[in-house]
Design a protein around this motif. Structure first.
Motif, PDB file in Angstrom:
ATOM      1  N   ASP A  20       0.851  -1.193   0.000  1.00 45.50           N
ATOM      2  CA  ASP A  20       0.000   0.000   0.000  1.00 45.50           C
ATOM      3  C   ASP A  20       0.884   1.239   0.000  1.00 45.50           C
ATOM      4  OD1 ASP A  20      -2.243  -1.540   0.149  1.00 45.50           O
ATOM      5  OD2 ASP A  20      -2.710  -1.077   2.243  1.00 45.50           O
ATOM      6  N   GLU A  21       0.420   2.269  -0.697  1.00 45.32           N
ATOM      7  CA  GLU A  21       1.133   3.542  -0.630  1.00 45.32           C
ATOM      8  C   GLU A  21       0.776   4.181   0.716  1.00 45.32           C
ATOM      9  OE1 GLU A  21       1.202   7.807  -2.855  1.00 45.32           O
ATOM     10  OE2 GLU A  21       0.956   6.024  -4.094  1.00 45.32           O
ATOM     11  N   VAL A  22       1.804   4.487   1.496  1.00 46.38           N
ATOM     12  CA  VAL A  22       1.580   5.039   2.826  1.00 46.38           C
ATOM     13  C   VAL A  22       1.251   6.524   2.683  1.00 46.38           C
ATOM     14  CG1 VAL A  22       2.600   5.438   5.081  1.00 46.38           C
ATOM     15  CG2 VAL A  22       3.143   3.356   3.832  1.00 46.38           C
ATOM     16  N   PRO A  23       0.086   6.943   3.204  1.00 43.71           N
ATOM     17  CA  PRO A  23      -0.286   8.355   3.090  1.00 43.71           C
ATOM     18  C   PRO A  23       0.606   9.239   3.954  1.00 43.71           C
ATOM     19  CG  PRO A  23      -1.958   7.137   4.317  1.00 43.71           C
ATOM     20  CD  PRO A  23      -0.939   6.143   3.870  1.00 43.71           C
ATOM     21  N   PRO A  24       0.632  10.524   3.651  1.00 41.92           N
ATOM     22  CA  PRO A  24       1.471  11.434   4.448  1.00 41.92           C
ATOM     23  C   PRO A  24       0.822  11.795   5.782  1.00 41.92           C
ATOM     24  CG  PRO A  24       0.311  12.655   2.750  1.00 41.92           C
ATOM     25  CD  PRO A  24      -0.029  11.207   2.541  1.00 41.92           C
ATOM     26  N   TRP A  25       1.623  12.398   6.632  1.00 42.43           N
ATOM     27  CA  TRP A  25       1.144  12.919   7.908  1.00 42.43           C
ATOM     28  C   TRP A  25       0.683  14.359   7.718  1.00 42.43           C
ATOM     29  CZ3 TRP A  25       0.457  10.208  12.273  1.00 42.43           C
ATOM     30  CH2 TRP A  25       1.120   8.999  12.416  1.00 42.43           C
ATOM     31  N   VAL A  78      -2.034  13.307  12.122  1.00 43.11           N
ATOM     32  CA  VAL A  78      -2.864  12.251  11.547  1.00 43.11           C
ATOM     33  C   VAL A  78      -2.257  11.803  10.226  1.00 43.11           C
ATOM     34  CG1 VAL A  78      -4.994  13.025  12.652  1.00 43.11           C
ATOM     35  CG2 VAL A  78      -4.398  13.931  10.417  1.00 43.11           C
ATOM     36  N   ARG A  79      -2.363  10.492   9.963  1.00 44.70           N
ATOM     37  CA  ARG A  79      -1.870   9.947   8.693  1.00 44.70           C
ATOM     38  C   ARG A  79      -3.082   9.483   7.899  1.00 44.70           C
ATOM     39  NH1 ARG A  79       2.807   5.568   8.521  1.00 44.70           N
ATOM     40  NH2 ARG A  79       4.140   7.354   8.133  1.00 44.70           N
ATOM     41  N   VAL A  80      -3.431  10.257   6.903  1.00 48.08           N
ATOM     42  CA  VAL A  80      -4.561   9.927   6.030  1.00 48.08           C
ATOM     43  C   VAL A  80      -4.232  10.380   4.620  1.00 48.08           C
ATOM     44  CG1 VAL A  80      -6.389  10.078   7.777  1.00 48.08           C
ATOM     45  CG2 VAL A  80      -5.717  12.127   6.548  1.00 48.08           C
ATOM     46  N   SER A  81      -4.897   9.760   3.652  1.00 49.44           N
ATOM     47  CA  SER A  81      -4.749  10.238   2.284  1.00 49.44           C
ATOM     48  C   SER A  81      -5.577  11.517   2.155  1.00 49.44           C
ATOM     49  CB  SER A  81      -5.222   9.187   1.288  1.00 49.44           C
ATOM     50  OG  SER A  81      -6.612   8.976   1.440  1.00 49.44           O
ATOM     51  N   LEU A  82      -5.275  12.291   1.156  1.00 48.29           N
ATOM     52  CA  LEU A  82      -5.976  13.564   0.963  1.00 48.29           C
ATOM     53  C   LEU A  82      -7.477  13.344   0.792  1.00 48.29           C
ATOM     54  CD1 LEU A  82      -5.356  16.533   0.894  1.00 48.29           C
ATOM     55  CD2 LEU A  82      -4.921  16.369  -1.550  1.00 48.29           C
ATOM     56  N   SER A  83      -7.844  12.251   0.150  1.00 52.81           N
ATOM     57  CA  SER A  83      -9.270  11.970  -0.057  1.00 52.81           C
ATOM     58  C   SER A  83      -9.980  11.573   1.238  1.00 52.81           C
ATOM     59  CB  SER A  83      -9.442  10.874  -1.105  1.00 52.81           C
ATOM     60  OG  SER A  83      -8.846   9.677  -0.659  1.00 52.81           O
ATOM     61  N   GLU A  84      -9.220  11.161   2.262  1.00 55.66           N
ATOM     62  CA  GLU A  84      -9.821  10.755   3.532  1.00 55.66           C
ATOM     63  C   GLU A  84      -9.762  11.841   4.599  1.00 55.66           C
ATOM     64  OE1 GLU A  84      -7.418   7.274   4.175  1.00 55.66           O
ATOM     65  OE2 GLU A  84      -9.086   5.972   3.631  1.00 55.66           O
ATOM     66  N   CYS A  85      -9.280  13.023   4.263  1.00 50.65           N
ATOM     67  CA  CYS A  85      -9.169  14.108   5.245  1.00 50.65           C
ATOM     68  C   CYS A  85     -10.507  14.449   5.883  1.00 50.65           C
ATOM     69  CB  CYS A  85      -8.571  15.359   4.595  1.00 50.65           C
ATOM     70  SG  CYS A  85      -6.796  15.244   4.346  1.00 50.65           S
ATOM     71  N   ILE A  86     -11.586  14.209   5.158  1.00 49.66           N
ATOM     72  CA  ILE A  86     -12.909  14.531   5.686  1.00 49.66           C
ATOM     73  C   ILE A  86     -13.199  13.726   6.950  1.00 49.66           C
ATOM     74  CG2 ILE A  86     -14.187  12.853   4.281  1.00 49.66           C
ATOM     75  CD1 ILE A  86     -15.305  16.434   5.082  1.00 49.66           C
ATOM     76  N   GLY A 102      -4.132  27.204   0.885  1.00 49.52           N
ATOM     77  CA  GLY A 102      -5.512  26.732   0.877  1.00 49.52           C
ATOM     78  C   GLY A 102      -5.674  25.223   0.802  1.00 49.52           C
ATOM     79  N   LYS A 103      -4.575  24.472   0.744  1.00 47.41           N
ATOM     80  CA  LYS A 103      -4.638  23.012   0.669  1.00 47.41           C
ATOM     81  C   LYS A 103      -3.939  22.416   1.895  1.00 47.41           C
ATOM     82  CE  LYS A 103      -4.635  22.906  -4.333  1.00 47.41           C
ATOM     83  NZ  LYS A 103      -3.987  22.420  -5.541  1.00 47.41           N
ATOM     84  N   PRO A 104      -4.461  21.278   2.385  1.00 46.26           N
ATOM     85  CA  PRO A 104      -3.794  20.634   3.518  1.00 46.26           C
ATOM     86  C   PRO A 104      -2.311  20.406   3.204  1.00 46.26           C
ATOM     87  CG  PRO A 104      -5.882  19.570   3.086  1.00 46.26           C
ATOM     88  CD  PRO A 104      -5.651  20.537   1.957  1.00 46.26           C
ATOM     89  N   ALA A 105      -1.468  20.782   4.145  1.00 47.07           N
ATOM     90  CA  ALA A 105      -0.023  20.708   3.937  1.00 47.07           C
ATOM     91  C   ALA A 105       0.536  19.452   4.610  1.00 47.07           C
ATOM     92  CB  ALA A 105       0.647  21.947   4.517  1.00 47.07           C
ATOM     93  N   PRO A 106       0.995  18.477   3.804  1.00 41.78           N
ATOM     94  CA  PRO A 106       1.601  17.295   4.424  1.00 41.78           C
ATOM     95  C   PRO A 106       2.920  17.655   5.086  1.00 41.78           C
ATOM     96  CG  PRO A 106       1.777  17.185   2.029  1.00 41.78           C
ATOM     97  CD  PRO A 106       0.982  18.409   2.354  1.00 41.78           C
ATOM     98  N   LEU A 107       3.214  16.974   6.181  1.00 42.52           N
ATOM     99  CA  LEU A 107       4.481  17.203   6.865  1.00 42.52           C
ATOM    100  C   LEU A 107       5.602  16.572   6.041  1.00 42.52           C
ATOM    101  CD1 LEU A 107       3.278  16.422  10.467  1.00 42.52           C
ATOM    102  CD2 LEU A 107       3.745  18.655   9.498  1.00 42.52           C
ATOM    103  N   PRO A 108       6.813  17.107   6.123  1.00 46.21           N
ATOM    104  CA  PRO A 108       7.926  16.525   5.368  1.00 46.21           C
ATOM    105  C   PRO A 108       8.108  15.039   5.682  1.00 46.21           C
ATOM    106  CG  PRO A 108       8.581  18.616   6.328  1.00 46.21           C
ATOM    107  CD  PRO A 108       7.222  18.281   6.886  1.00 46.21           C
ATOM    108  N   ASP A 109       8.437  14.265   4.644  1.00 50.27           N
ATOM    109  CA  ASP A 109       8.637  12.825   4.799  1.00 50.27           C
ATOM    110  C   ASP A 109       9.594  12.522   5.939  1.00 50.27           C
ATOM    111  OD1 ASP A 109       6.963  12.280   2.705  1.00 50.27           O
ATOM    112  OD2 ASP A 109       8.561  12.063   1.223  1.00 50.27           O
ATOM    113  N   GLY A 110       9.215  11.595   6.771  1.00 46.32           N
ATOM    114  CA  GLY A 110      10.095  11.127   7.830  1.00 46.32           C
ATOM    115  C   GLY A 110      10.116  11.982   9.083  1.00 46.32           C
ATOM    116  N   GLN A 111       9.481  13.149   9.076  1.00 42.17           N
ATOM    117  CA  GLN A 111       9.558  14.028  10.242  1.00 42.17           C
ATOM    118  C   GLN A 111       8.913  13.396  11.475  1.00 42.17           C
ATOM    119  OE1 GLN A 111       7.858  18.000   9.832  1.00 42.17           O
ATOM    120  NE2 GLN A 111       9.551  18.788  11.038  1.00 42.17           N
ATOM    121  N   ILE A 112       7.756  12.784  11.322  1.00 42.33           N
ATOM    122  CA  ILE A 112       7.083  12.150  12.457  1.00 42.33           C
ATOM    123  C   ILE A 112       7.880  10.938  12.935  1.00 42.33           C
ATOM    124  CG2 ILE A 112       5.001  10.908  13.203  1.00 42.33           C
ATOM    125  CD1 ILE A 112       4.637  13.949  12.997  1.00 42.33           C
ATOM    126  N   GLU A 113       8.429  10.152  11.997  1.00 42.61           N
ATOM    127  CA  GLU A 113       9.223   8.984  12.390  1.00 42.61           C
ATOM    128  C   GLU A 113      10.470   9.415  13.155  1.00 42.61           C
ATOM    129  OE1 GLU A 113       7.750   9.357   9.411  1.00 42.61           O
ATOM    130  OE2 GLU A 113       6.259   7.777   9.672  1.00 42.61           O
TER     131      GLU A 113
END
Length: 183
Positions: A20-25, A78-86, A102-113
């Motif tokens: 699965d493609e892991v969604p961003p944080w 939260v880790r969700v795909s953009l389509s699941e933000c709702i 105006g668009k949800p800003a994903p956190l940089p890759d690996g920052q939460i890890e």
């Protein structure tokens, strides 16, 4: 005076299937003091959450209590795909996702890890966000009481102290924990 430990906030994580493609944080901005409830309830909705906590000693009714508080007050990751933000935004205590343009800003890759890994080996507590150019005061150490502006150079925190009467400045290398923002 006795110490009482607050109950830990267990927040289960959702596992993603291999391939699965892991969604961003994303950072979800919550109502004040609703972070734990938001994280718990989103986890029940199968949304992966991360709520880093730290232990703080508080005084209530003449006794000292250890409580777990959010490391980033007002935010749950939260880790969700953009389509699941709702699914996140439907929660009544979530005000919005942090956005950019105006668009949800994903956190940089690996920052939460990296944050998780750092918290496993050490402790942390909130600290004021210090920007270069902000006025600060040294609260401890040999130059306590000195005021100046912050300067970052080669990853180090430096304090620039200017003597306006003679139009000259000096610079000190300091530990950020010795500094506090001035008004």
């Amino acid at each position: 005076m006795s110490l009482t430990q607050a109950k830990p906030c267990s927040i289960p994580n959702v596992d993603f299937a291999p391939g699965d493609e892991v969604p961003p944080w994303y950072a979800a901005y919550t109502l004040p003091r609703h972070e734990k409830v938001v994280a718990q309830q989103l986890a029940l909705r199968q949304v992966e959450t991360f709520l880093p906590l730290y232990i703080s000693a508080r005084q209530w009714a003449g006794r000292r209590v250890l409580v777990q508080l959010p490391l980033f007050p007002g935010y749950v990751f939260v880790r969700v795909s953009l389509s699941e933000c709702i699914r996140v935004l439907e929660h009544q205590s979530v005000l919005r996702l942090v956005t950019f343009g105006g668009k949800p800003a994903p956190l940089p890759d690996g920052q939460i890890e990296r944050l998780r890994a750092a918290l496993e080996v050490g402790t942390a507590e909130p600290f004021p966000f210090l920007l270069p150019g902000k006025r600060i005061r040294v609260k401890s150490g040999p130059v306590a009481g000195l005021e100046g502006k912050i300067l970052r150079r080669k990853g180090r925190m430096r304090l620039v102290v200017s003597v306006e009467a003679i139009q000259r400045s000096i610079i000190f290398d300091l530990d950020a924990s010795d500094l506090e923002l001035t008004n």
